[in-house]
Scaffold this active site. Sequence first.
Site, PDB file in Angstrom:
ATOM      1  CG  HIS A 196      -4.741   9.620   0.412  1.00  0.00           C
ATOM      2  ND1 HIS A 196      -3.194   9.552   0.250  1.00  0.00           N
ATOM      3  CD2 HIS A 196      -4.662   9.010   1.837  1.00  0.00           C
ATOM      4  CE1 HIS A 196      -2.513   9.120   1.000  1.00  0.00           C
ATOM      5  NE2 HIS A 196      -3.553   8.675   1.947  1.00  0.00           N
ATOM      6  CE  LYS A 210      -3.735   4.602   0.561  1.00  0.00           C
ATOM      7  NZ  LYS A 210      -2.394   4.457   0.889  1.00  0.00           N
ATOM      8  CG  ASP A 243      -1.689   1.241   1.307  1.00  0.00           C
ATOM      9  OD1 ASP A 243      -2.858   1.368   0.587  1.00  0.00           O
ATOM     10  OD2 ASP A 243      -1.233   2.097   2.130  1.00  0.00           O
ATOM     11  CE1 TYR A 294       0.492   7.848   2.578  1.00  0.00           C
ATOM     12  CE2 TYR A 294       0.835   5.566   2.002  1.00  0.00           C
ATOM     13  CZ  TYR A 294       0.079   6.505   2.697  1.00  0.00           C
ATOM     14  OH  TYR A 294      -1.151   6.157   3.202  1.00  0.00           O
TER      15      TYR A 294
HETATM   16  N1  LIG Z   1      -5.576   6.115   3.704  1.00  0.00           N
HETATM   17  C1  LIG Z   1      -4.815   7.108   4.578  1.00  0.00           C
HETATM   18  O1  LIG Z   1      -5.529   7.928   4.863  1.00  0.00           O
HETATM   19  C2  LIG Z   1      -3.784   6.180   5.591  1.00  0.00           C
HETATM   20  C3  LIG Z   1      -3.471   7.173   6.666  1.00  0.00           C
HETATM   21  C4  LIG Z   1      -2.396   6.688   7.566  1.00  0.00           C
HETATM   22  C5  LIG Z   1      -1.972   5.357   7.070  1.00  0.00           C
HETATM   23  N2  LIG Z   1      -2.157   4.765   5.841  1.00  0.00           N
HETATM   24  C6  LIG Z   1      -1.502   3.345   5.621  1.00  0.00           C
HETATM   25  O2  LIG Z   1      -1.675   2.618   6.657  1.00  0.00           O
HETATM   26  C7  LIG Z   1      -0.164   2.227   6.824  1.00  0.00           C
HETATM   27  C8  LIG Z   1      -0.007   1.793   8.203  1.00  0.00           C
HETATM   28  O3  LIG Z   1      -0.171   2.837   9.111  1.00  0.00           O
HETATM   29  P1  LIG Z   1       0.800   3.642   9.788  1.00  0.00           P
HETATM   30  O4  LIG Z   1       2.180   3.727   9.373  1.00  0.00           O
HETATM   31  O5  LIG Z   1       0.325   5.039  10.192  1.00  0.00           O
HETATM   32  O6  LIG Z   1       0.956   3.048  11.395  1.00  0.00           O
HETATM   33  P2  LIG Z   1       1.245   1.540  12.043  1.00  0.00           P
HETATM   34  O7  LIG Z   1       1.244   0.524  11.142  1.00  0.00           O
HETATM   35  O8  LIG Z   1      -0.024   1.501  12.885  1.00  0.00           O
HETATM   36  O9  LIG Z   1       2.384   1.596  12.886  1.00  0.00           O
HETATM   37  C9  LIG Z   1       3.667   1.733  12.334  1.00  0.00           C
HETATM   38  C10 LIG Z   1       4.538   2.089  13.389  1.00  0.00           C
HETATM   39  O10 LIG Z   1       4.433   1.183  14.598  1.00  0.00           O
HETATM   40  C11 LIG Z   1       6.156   0.651  14.326  1.00  0.00           C
HETATM   41  N3  LIG Z   1       5.903  -0.811  14.208  1.00  0.00           N
HETATM   42  C12 LIG Z   1       5.488  -1.540  13.281  1.00  0.00           C
HETATM   43  N4  LIG Z   1       5.627  -2.856  13.581  1.00  0.00           N
HETATM   44  C13 LIG Z   1       5.936  -2.910  14.746  1.00  0.00           C
HETATM   45  C14 LIG Z   1       6.009  -4.232  15.742  1.00  0.00           C
HETATM   46  N5  LIG Z   1       5.723  -5.460  15.324  1.00  0.00           N
HETATM   47  N6  LIG Z   1       6.412  -3.820  17.097  1.00  0.00           N
HETATM   48  C15 LIG Z   1       6.633  -2.367  17.299  1.00  0.00           C
HETATM   49  N7  LIG Z   1       6.484  -1.338  16.679  1.00  0.00           N
HETATM   50  C16 LIG Z   1       6.027  -1.623  15.290  1.00  0.00           C
HETATM   51  C17 LIG Z   1       6.756   1.251  12.932  1.00  0.00           C
HETATM   52  O11 LIG Z   1       8.076   1.417  13.279  1.00  0.00           O
HETATM   53  P3  LIG Z   1       9.208   0.715  12.535  1.00  0.00           P
HETATM   54  O12 LIG Z   1       9.011   1.001  10.949  1.00  0.00           O
HETATM   55  O13 LIG Z   1      10.545   1.298  13.142  1.00  0.00           O
HETATM   56  O14 LIG Z   1       9.147  -0.916  12.536  1.00  0.00           O
HETATM   57  C18 LIG Z   1       5.955   2.596  12.750  1.00  0.00           C
HETATM   58  O15 LIG Z   1       6.596   3.437  13.551  1.00  0.00           O
HETATM   59  C19 LIG Z   1       0.491   3.278   6.576  1.00  0.00           C
HETATM   60  O16 LIG Z   1       2.013   2.863   6.283  1.00  0.00           O
HETATM   61  C20 LIG Z   1      -0.219   3.614   5.080  1.00  0.00           C
HETATM   62  O17 LIG Z   1       0.226   2.793   4.242  1.00  0.00           O
HETATM   63  C21 LIG Z   1      -3.242   5.369   4.984  1.00  0.00           C
END
Ligand SMILES: NC(=O)c1ccc[n+]([C@@H]2O[C@H](COP(=O)([O-])OP(=O)(O)OC[C@H]3O[C@@H](n4cnc5c(N)ncnc54)[C@H](OP(=O)(O)O)[C@@H]3O)[C@@H](O)[C@H]2O)c1
Length: 272
Positions: free
Chosen positions: A108, A75, A45, A50
Amino acid sequence: MNQNFVRLNNGIEMPQLGLGCWDMWGADARRAVETALEIGYRLIDTAAMYRNEAEVGAALTTAALPRADVFVITKVANTDQGYDSTLRAYEASCRRLNLDFVDLYLVHWPVSGLRRETWRAMEKLYADGAVRAIGVCNYLSPFLREMDEYAGITPALNQCEITPYLFLKDLIIDCQTRSIQLQAWSPLLRGKRFNDPKLQAMAHKYGKTPAQILLRWALDHGISTIPKSASPERLKENFDVFDFSLTDADLAIMDGFNEDFRSSGEDPMRFW
Ligand SMILES: NC(=O)c1ccc[n+]([C@@H]2O[C@H](COP(=O)([O-])OP(=O)(O)OC[C@H]3O[C@@H](n4cnc5c(N)ncnc54)[C@H](OP(=O)(O)O)[C@@H]3O)[C@@H](O)[C@H]2O)c1
Protein backbone atom coordinates in the site's frame (compact mmCIF):
# COMPACT_ATOMS: atom_id res chain seq x y z
CA MET A 1 -20.98 -0.79 -22.16
CA ASN A 2 -17.59 -1.47 -23.68
CA GLN A 3 -14.35 -1.38 -21.84
CA ASN A 4 -10.63 -1.71 -22.43
CA PHE A 5 -8.16 -4.21 -21.06
CA VAL A 6 -4.45 -3.89 -20.42
CA ARG A 7 -1.95 -6.73 -20.31
CA LEU A 8 0.34 -6.82 -17.28
CA ASN A 9 4.01 -7.77 -17.53
CA ASN A 10 3.29 -11.39 -16.55
CA GLY A 11 0.77 -11.75 -19.38
CA ILE A 12 -2.47 -11.49 -17.46
CA GLU A 13 -5.22 -9.12 -18.56
CA MET A 14 -6.86 -6.50 -16.39
CA PRO A 15 -9.72 -4.09 -17.14
CA GLN A 16 -8.21 -0.62 -17.57
CA LEU A 17 -10.95 1.13 -15.54
CA GLY A 18 -12.30 -0.04 -12.21
CA LEU A 19 -14.05 0.97 -9.03
CA GLY A 20 -12.02 2.49 -6.20
CA CYS A 21 -13.44 1.50 -2.80
CA TRP A 22 -11.84 3.93 -0.39
CA ASP A 23 -14.20 5.96 1.77
CA MET A 24 -17.18 3.62 1.63
CA TRP A 25 -18.29 1.35 4.42
CA GLY A 26 -20.84 -1.22 5.48
CA ALA A 27 -24.07 -1.47 3.51
CA ASP A 28 -23.08 1.56 1.39
CA ALA A 29 -19.90 -0.16 0.25
CA ARG A 30 -21.70 -3.39 -0.52
CA ARG A 31 -24.39 -1.56 -2.50
CA ALA A 32 -21.84 0.48 -4.45
CA VAL A 33 -19.87 -2.61 -5.48
CA GLU A 34 -23.06 -4.48 -6.40
CA THR A 35 -24.23 -1.54 -8.51
CA ALA A 36 -20.84 -1.21 -10.18
CA LEU A 37 -20.84 -4.89 -11.09
CA GLU A 38 -24.37 -4.54 -12.52
CA ILE A 39 -23.21 -1.59 -14.64
CA GLY A 40 -20.33 -3.63 -15.99
CA TYR A 41 -17.31 -2.76 -13.85
CA ARG A 42 -15.04 -5.80 -13.64
CA LEU A 43 -12.09 -4.33 -11.70
CA ILE A 44 -12.50 -3.64 -7.99
CA ASP A 45 -9.79 -1.92 -5.94
CA THR A 46 -9.95 -2.30 -2.18
CA ALA A 47 -7.39 -2.53 0.65
CA ALA A 48 -7.15 -3.94 4.15
CA MET A 49 -6.85 -0.32 5.33
CA TYR A 50 -10.26 0.55 3.80
CA ARG A 51 -12.02 -1.83 6.22
CA ASN A 52 -14.53 -2.94 3.60
CA GLU A 53 -13.05 -6.15 2.18
CA ALA A 54 -15.91 -8.16 3.73
CA GLU A 55 -18.49 -5.94 2.02
CA VAL A 56 -16.64 -6.19 -1.30
CA GLY A 57 -16.64 -9.97 -0.87
CA ALA A 58 -20.35 -10.01 -0.06
CA ALA A 59 -21.10 -7.96 -3.20
CA LEU A 60 -19.03 -10.36 -5.30
CA THR A 61 -20.98 -13.26 -3.84
CA THR A 62 -24.31 -11.58 -4.65
CA ALA A 63 -23.19 -10.80 -8.22
CA ALA A 64 -22.21 -14.46 -8.69
CA LEU A 65 -20.12 -13.68 -11.76
CA PRO A 66 -17.62 -16.26 -12.96
CA ARG A 67 -14.50 -15.72 -10.84
CA ALA A 68 -12.37 -15.24 -13.97
CA ASP A 69 -14.56 -12.31 -15.05
CA VAL A 70 -13.74 -10.09 -12.07
CA PHE A 71 -10.31 -8.65 -11.27
CA VAL A 72 -9.89 -7.96 -7.55
CA ILE A 73 -7.11 -5.83 -6.12
CA THR A 74 -6.30 -5.50 -2.43
CA LYS A 75 -3.31 -4.21 -0.48
CA VAL A 76 -1.19 -5.04 2.51
CA ALA A 77 -1.70 -2.42 5.22
CA ASN A 78 1.29 -0.41 6.44
CA THR A 79 0.98 -1.93 9.92
CA ASP A 80 1.18 -5.45 8.43
CA GLN A 81 4.31 -4.89 6.40
CA GLY A 82 7.31 -7.17 6.95
CA TYR A 83 7.78 -10.78 5.79
CA ASP A 84 5.64 -13.00 8.05
CA SER A 85 3.02 -10.37 8.69
CA THR A 86 2.53 -9.73 4.96
CA LEU A 87 1.97 -13.45 4.38
CA ARG A 88 -0.57 -13.52 7.20
CA ALA A 89 -2.22 -10.31 5.98
CA TYR A 90 -2.75 -11.81 2.54
CA GLU A 91 -4.55 -14.81 3.98
CA ALA A 92 -6.68 -12.57 6.17
CA SER A 93 -7.64 -10.42 3.17
CA CYS A 94 -8.64 -13.50 1.16
CA ARG A 95 -10.75 -14.69 4.09
CA ARG A 96 -12.52 -11.33 4.43
CA LEU A 97 -13.07 -11.15 0.68
CA ASN A 98 -14.32 -14.74 0.69
CA LEU A 99 -11.96 -15.49 -2.22
CA ASP A 100 -9.42 -18.28 -2.73
CA PHE A 101 -7.06 -15.78 -4.33
CA VAL A 102 -6.75 -12.12 -5.18
CA ASP A 103 -5.86 -11.12 -8.74
CA LEU A 104 -3.40 -8.42 -7.77
CA TYR A 105 -1.88 -7.85 -4.33
CA LEU A 106 -0.23 -4.49 -3.72
CA VAL A 107 2.10 -2.96 -1.16
CA HIS A 108 0.00 0.00 0.00
CA TRP A 109 2.79 2.48 0.84
CA PRO A 110 6.61 2.25 0.63
CA VAL A 111 7.06 1.98 4.41
CA SER A 112 10.59 2.86 5.58
CA GLY A 113 12.68 -0.06 6.78
CA LEU A 114 10.16 -2.71 5.65
CA ARG A 115 10.16 -2.42 1.87
CA ARG A 116 12.64 -5.22 1.21
CA GLU A 117 11.08 -7.80 3.53
CA THR A 118 7.55 -6.95 2.44
CA TRP A 119 8.51 -7.44 -1.19
CA ARG A 120 10.20 -10.77 -0.36
CA ALA A 121 6.83 -11.94 1.02
CA MET A 122 5.01 -10.65 -2.07
CA GLU A 123 7.41 -12.65 -4.26
CA LYS A 124 6.81 -15.75 -2.13
CA LEU A 125 3.02 -15.38 -2.57
CA TYR A 126 3.50 -15.06 -6.31
CA ALA A 127 5.99 -17.95 -6.55
CA ASP A 128 3.57 -20.15 -4.58
CA GLY A 129 0.77 -19.35 -7.02
CA ALA A 130 -1.30 -17.81 -4.23
CA VAL A 131 -1.88 -14.59 -6.18
CA ARG A 132 -2.03 -13.87 -9.93
CA ALA A 133 0.12 -10.73 -9.84
CA ILE A 134 1.96 -8.51 -7.36
CA GLY A 135 2.67 -4.82 -7.37
CA VAL A 136 3.18 -1.65 -5.41
CA CYS A 137 1.53 1.70 -4.68
CA ASN A 138 3.10 5.09 -4.30
CA TYR A 139 6.50 3.92 -5.52
CA LEU A 140 7.88 7.06 -7.12
CA SER A 141 11.07 6.54 -9.14
CA PRO A 142 13.52 6.57 -6.19
CA PHE A 143 11.61 3.63 -4.67
CA LEU A 144 11.62 1.79 -8.01
CA ARG A 145 15.37 2.33 -8.38
CA GLU A 146 15.88 1.01 -4.86
CA MET A 147 13.88 -2.09 -5.86
CA ASP A 148 16.49 -2.81 -8.50
CA GLU A 149 18.76 -3.76 -5.58
CA TYR A 150 16.43 -6.32 -4.00
CA ALA A 151 13.55 -7.36 -6.25
CA GLY A 152 13.64 -10.64 -8.15
CA ILE A 153 10.25 -9.91 -9.70
CA THR A 154 9.33 -6.59 -11.30
CA PRO A 155 6.03 -5.24 -9.94
CA ALA A 156 3.21 -5.76 -12.42
CA LEU A 157 1.60 -2.46 -11.47
CA ASN A 158 2.28 0.77 -9.60
CA GLN A 159 -0.76 2.59 -8.21
CA CYS A 160 0.01 6.29 -7.72
CA GLU A 161 -1.75 9.61 -7.52
CA ILE A 162 -1.48 10.94 -11.04
CA THR A 163 -3.74 13.45 -12.79
CA PRO A 164 -3.31 16.35 -15.23
CA TYR A 165 -2.79 18.50 -12.12
CA LEU A 166 -0.08 16.14 -10.86
CA PHE A 167 1.49 15.22 -14.17
CA LEU A 168 4.34 12.87 -13.26
CA LYS A 169 5.78 12.60 -16.74
CA ASP A 170 9.08 11.07 -15.63
CA LEU A 171 7.24 8.41 -13.62
CA ILE A 172 5.09 7.53 -16.64
CA ILE A 173 8.23 7.06 -18.73
CA ASP A 174 10.02 5.17 -15.94
CA CYS A 175 7.11 2.74 -15.56
CA GLN A 176 6.82 2.27 -19.33
CA THR A 177 10.54 1.52 -19.54
CA ARG A 178 10.25 -1.02 -16.74
CA SER A 179 7.04 -2.62 -18.14
CA ILE A 180 5.14 -1.63 -15.00
CA GLN A 181 1.48 -0.73 -15.56
CA LEU A 182 0.61 2.60 -13.95
CA GLN A 183 -2.75 2.95 -12.21
CA ALA A 184 -4.06 6.35 -11.17
CA TRP A 185 -5.62 6.82 -7.76
CA SER A 186 -7.82 9.82 -6.95
CA PRO A 187 -8.19 10.27 -10.73
CA LEU A 188 -11.02 12.76 -10.12
CA LEU A 189 -8.94 14.70 -7.57
CA ARG A 190 -11.81 14.01 -5.17
CA GLY A 191 -13.70 16.70 -7.09
CA LYS A 192 -11.22 19.46 -6.23
CA ARG A 193 -10.70 20.71 -9.80
CA PHE A 194 -14.11 20.09 -11.42
CA ASN A 195 -14.66 23.86 -11.48
CA ASP A 196 -11.40 24.66 -13.25
CA PRO A 197 -12.45 26.64 -16.37
CA LYS A 198 -9.74 24.90 -18.45
CA LEU A 199 -11.20 21.50 -17.59
CA GLN A 200 -14.74 22.74 -18.10
CA ALA A 201 -13.83 24.07 -21.55
CA MET A 202 -12.42 20.66 -22.48
CA ALA A 203 -15.59 18.95 -21.19
CA HIS A 204 -17.72 21.36 -23.22
CA LYS A 205 -15.68 20.67 -26.36
CA TYR A 206 -16.32 16.91 -26.13
CA GLY A 207 -19.86 17.15 -24.72
CA LYS A 208 -18.70 15.18 -21.67
CA THR A 209 -18.44 15.86 -17.94
CA PRO A 210 -15.23 17.02 -16.22
CA ALA A 211 -15.04 13.61 -14.52
CA GLN A 212 -15.22 11.81 -17.87
CA ILE A 213 -12.51 14.05 -19.33
CA LEU A 214 -10.21 13.37 -16.36
CA LEU A 215 -10.74 9.62 -16.74
CA ARG A 216 -10.13 9.77 -20.49
CA TRP A 217 -6.88 11.68 -19.85
CA ALA A 218 -5.59 8.70 -17.86
CA LEU A 219 -6.91 6.07 -20.28
CA ASP A 220 -5.44 7.89 -23.29
CA HIS A 221 -2.06 7.94 -21.56
CA GLY A 222 -2.32 4.14 -21.22
CA ILE A 223 -2.84 4.50 -17.46
CA SER A 224 -5.36 2.36 -15.60
CA THR A 225 -7.81 4.31 -13.46
CA ILE A 226 -10.01 3.55 -10.44
CA PRO A 227 -12.52 6.36 -9.74
CA LYS A 228 -14.57 5.97 -6.57
CA SER A 229 -18.28 6.64 -6.43
CA ALA A 230 -21.06 5.36 -4.24
CA SER A 231 -23.77 6.99 -6.37
CA PRO A 232 -25.43 4.88 -9.11
CA GLU A 233 -25.59 7.88 -11.49
CA ARG A 234 -21.93 8.77 -11.06
CA LEU A 235 -20.88 5.11 -11.26
CA LYS A 236 -22.57 5.02 -14.68
CA GLU A 237 -21.07 8.34 -15.72
CA ASN A 238 -17.55 7.23 -14.79
CA PHE A 239 -17.92 3.98 -16.72
CA ASP A 240 -19.35 5.68 -19.78
CA VAL A 241 -16.01 6.78 -21.22
CA PHE A 242 -15.32 4.22 -23.91
CA ASP A 243 -17.05 5.93 -26.81
CA PHE A 244 -14.56 8.76 -27.26
CA SER A 245 -10.92 9.65 -26.78
CA LEU A 246 -8.94 12.86 -26.52
CA THR A 247 -6.90 14.03 -29.48
CA ASP A 248 -3.12 14.04 -29.01
CA ALA A 249 -3.24 17.84 -29.05
CA ASP A 250 -5.85 17.97 -26.27
CA LEU A 251 -3.95 15.38 -24.25
CA ALA A 252 -0.89 17.62 -24.49
CA ILE A 253 -2.95 20.66 -23.49
CA MET A 254 -4.18 18.80 -20.42
CA ASP A 255 -0.63 17.71 -19.53
CA GLY A 256 -0.06 21.44 -19.25
CA PHE A 257 -2.66 21.72 -16.45
CA ASN A 258 0.05 20.50 -14.07
CA GLU A 259 0.21 22.32 -10.72
CA ASP A 260 2.06 19.59 -8.77
CA PHE A 261 -1.22 19.41 -6.85
CA ARG A 262 -1.82 16.40 -4.61
CA SER A 263 -5.53 16.17 -3.83
CA SER A 264 -4.76 13.92 -0.87
CA GLY A 265 -1.87 16.03 0.40
CA GLU A 266 0.12 12.79 0.75
CA ASP A 267 3.63 12.80 -0.74
CA PRO A 268 5.05 9.26 -0.85
CA MET A 269 8.56 10.69 -0.46
CA ARG A 270 7.80 11.20 3.24
CA PHE A 271 8.60 7.47 3.56
CA TRP A 272 12.07 7.88 2.02
N1 LIG B 1 -2.99 3.27 -3.13
C1 LIG B 1 -3.27 4.36 -2.46
O1 LIG B 1 -2.47 4.84 -1.65
C2 LIG B 1 -4.56 5.04 -2.71
C3 LIG B 1 -4.80 6.30 -2.15
C4 LIG B 1 -6.04 6.91 -2.41
C5 LIG B 1 -6.98 6.28 -3.19
N2 LIG B 1 -6.72 5.03 -3.71
C6 LIG B 1 -7.73 4.32 -4.54
O2 LIG B 1 -8.16 5.18 -5.58
C7 LIG B 1 -9.58 5.27 -5.55
C8 LIG B 1 -10.07 6.60 -6.10
O3 LIG B 1 -9.54 7.68 -5.38
P1 LIG B 1 -10.38 8.57 -4.34
O4 LIG B 1 -11.50 7.77 -3.79
O5 LIG B 1 -9.39 9.13 -3.39
O6 LIG B 1 -10.91 9.79 -5.19
P2 LIG B 1 -11.59 10.06 -6.62
O7 LIG B 1 -11.98 8.80 -7.26
O8 LIG B 1 -10.69 11.01 -7.33
O9 LIG B 1 -12.88 10.90 -6.20
C9 LIG B 1 -13.91 10.35 -5.45
C10 LIG B 1 -14.85 11.48 -5.04
O10 LIG B 1 -15.43 12.08 -6.20
C11 LIG B 1 -16.85 11.92 -6.18
N3 LIG B 1 -17.25 11.54 -7.54
C12 LIG B 1 -17.08 10.35 -8.15
N4 LIG B 1 -17.50 10.40 -9.42
C13 LIG B 1 -17.96 11.64 -9.62
C14 LIG B 1 -18.54 12.30 -10.74
N5 LIG B 1 -18.69 11.66 -11.90
N6 LIG B 1 -18.92 13.59 -10.60
C15 LIG B 1 -18.76 14.24 -9.42
N7 LIG B 1 -18.20 13.68 -8.33
C16 LIG B 1 -17.82 12.39 -8.42
C17 LIG B 1 -17.14 10.84 -5.17
O11 LIG B 1 -18.37 11.07 -4.52
P3 LIG B 1 -19.61 10.02 -4.60
O12 LIG B 1 -19.15 8.73 -4.02
O13 LIG B 1 -20.67 10.69 -3.80
O14 LIG B 1 -19.96 9.92 -6.07
C18 LIG B 1 -16.00 10.99 -4.19
O15 LIG B 1 -16.29 12.01 -3.25
C19 LIG B 1 -9.90 5.05 -4.06
O16 LIG B 1 -11.28 4.79 -3.86
C20 LIG B 1 -8.98 3.92 -3.76
O17 LIG B 1 -9.51 2.70 -4.26
C21 LIG B 1 -5.52 4.43 -3.48
